[in-house]
Design a protein around this motif. Structure first.
Motif, short mmCIF file in Angstrom:
data_model
loop_
_atom_site.label_atom_id
_atom_site.label_comp_id
_atom_site.label_asym_id
_atom_site.label_seq_id
_atom_site.Cartn_x
_atom_site.Cartn_y
_atom_site.Cartn_z
N ARG A 4 0.93 -1.16 -0.45
CA ARG A 4 -0.32 -0.21 -0.01
C ARG A 4 0.62 0.86 -0.43
N PHE A 5 0.41 2.00 -0.67
CA PHE A 5 1.10 3.29 -1.05
C PHE A 5 0.09 4.64 -0.40
N PRO A 6 0.51 5.12 0.52
CA PRO A 6 -0.27 6.19 1.56
C PRO A 6 -0.93 7.30 0.92
N SER A 7 0.38 7.65 0.50
CA SER A 7 0.35 9.35 -0.25
C SER A 7 -0.22 8.89 -2.09
N ILE A 8 -0.51 8.49 -2.56
CA ILE A 8 -0.40 7.77 -3.72
C ILE A 8 -2.02 7.61 -3.44
N ILE A 9 -2.56 7.03 -2.60
CA ILE A 9 -3.91 6.23 -2.33
C ILE A 9 -4.61 7.88 -1.95
N GLN A 10 -3.67 8.80 -0.67
CA GLN A 10 -4.89 9.90 -0.95
C GLN A 10 -4.79 10.93 -1.56
N ALA A 11 -3.53 10.79 -2.83
CA ALA A 11 -3.49 11.43 -4.21
C ALA A 11 -4.88 11.22 -4.89
N LYS A 12 -5.24 9.88 -5.19
CA LYS A 12 -5.52 9.36 -5.65
C LYS A 12 -7.18 10.32 -5.44
N GLN A 13 -7.55 9.66 -3.73
CA GLN A 13 -8.51 10.86 -3.16
C GLN A 13 -8.80 11.79 -3.66
N ASN A 61 6.14 12.34 -7.40
CA ASN A 61 7.22 13.20 -6.61
C ASN A 61 7.14 12.88 -5.26
N PRO A 62 8.07 12.55 -3.74
CA PRO A 62 7.88 12.70 -3.06
C PRO A 62 7.74 14.03 -2.52
N SER A 63 8.33 15.07 -3.04
CA SER A 63 7.87 16.81 -2.82
C SER A 63 7.02 17.40 -2.79
N PHE A 64 5.96 16.69 -3.92
CA PHE A 64 4.64 17.22 -4.52
C PHE A 64 3.60 16.30 -3.61
N GLN A 65 4.04 15.22 -3.12
CA GLN A 65 3.27 15.09 -2.15
C GLN A 65 2.93 15.58 -1.21
N LYS A 66 4.74 15.80 -0.41
CA LYS A 66 3.96 17.10 0.81
C LYS A 66 3.18 18.03 0.56
N ALA A 71 -2.00 20.52 2.15
CA ALA A 71 -3.36 20.58 1.36
C ALA A 71 -4.35 20.43 2.24
N GLU A 72 -4.33 18.73 1.80
CA GLU A 72 -5.05 18.00 2.88
C GLU A 72 -5.10 18.55 4.37
N GLU A 73 -3.94 18.68 5.45
CA GLU A 73 -4.07 18.69 6.75
C GLU A 73 -4.93 20.66 6.54
N GLY A 83 -11.07 22.64 -6.60
CA GLY A 83 -9.79 22.32 -6.97
C GLY A 83 -9.26 21.62 -5.75
N VAL A 84 -8.33 20.90 -6.01
CA VAL A 84 -7.08 20.72 -5.46
C VAL A 84 -6.54 22.42 -4.95
N THR A 85 -6.02 22.78 -3.78
CA THR A 85 -5.62 24.08 -2.96
C THR A 85 -4.53 23.64 -3.09
N ILE A 86 -3.05 24.71 -3.13
CA ILE A 86 -2.19 24.34 -2.49
C ILE A 86 -1.43 25.04 -1.15
N PRO A 87 -1.47 25.65 -0.27
CA PRO A 87 -1.02 26.53 -0.28
C PRO A 87 0.22 26.43 0.44
N CYS A 88 0.48 27.44 -0.86
CA CYS A 88 2.44 28.10 -0.59
C CYS A 88 2.26 29.12 -1.70
N LYS A 89 3.42 29.83 -1.53
CA LYS A 89 3.41 30.99 -2.74
C LYS A 89 3.66 30.53 -3.90
N GLU A 90 3.11 31.52 -4.78
CA GLU A 90 2.90 30.67 -6.81
C GLU A 90 4.33 30.61 -6.58
N ASP A 91 5.74 31.46 -6.11
CA ASP A 91 7.00 32.06 -6.42
C ASP A 91 8.04 29.83 -6.28
N ALA A 92 7.18 29.45 -4.67
CA ALA A 92 8.05 28.42 -5.09
C ALA A 92 7.38 27.68 -5.06
#
Length: 103
Positions: A4-13, A61-66, A71-73, A83-92
């Motif tokens: 089982r790959f929990p991070s991939i399962i979460q990404a699929k969800q 990619n592990p960095s994208f999974q992080k 985002a989930e937290e 849609g998927v909202t990623i809480p980071c600066k656009e430049d980062a």
């Protein structure tokens, strides 16, 4: 024996939820809702969100999974942009994803 790959399962969800939400929103224009096959949309930014369409291969990619874990937290699976909202600066985000393309 299974793995089982929990991070991939979460990404699929997250992607499944994104798909369901984008179908249910009639206020989104047809061109804004269209995403090429093999890609998905994310919203990035702190105050003003900008939409990016990224390849699904980023999910490996592990960095994208992080980023997805953050985002989930922060948002759970109820993303305010629909849609998927990623809480980071656009430049980062741009800096990180440009490294995916160069490697």
């Amino acid at each position: 024996m299974g793995f089982r790959f929990p991070s991939i399962i979460q990404a699929k969800q997250i992607l499944k939820l994104h798909s369901l939400l984008s179908r249910g929103q009639s206020s989104i224009s047809a061109t804004a809702a269209e995403v090429p096959k093999g890609h998905f949309a994310v919203y990035v930014g702190e105050a003003e969100k900008k939409r990016f369409v990224v390849p699904i291969s980023y999910l490996n990619n592990p960095s994208f999974q992080k980023l997805l874990s953050h985002a989930e937290e922060e948002f759970g699976f109820n993303h305010p942009m629909g849609g998927v909202t990623i809480p980071c600066k656009e430049d980062a985000f741009i800096n990180l994803t440009s490294r995916f393309n160069s490697s």
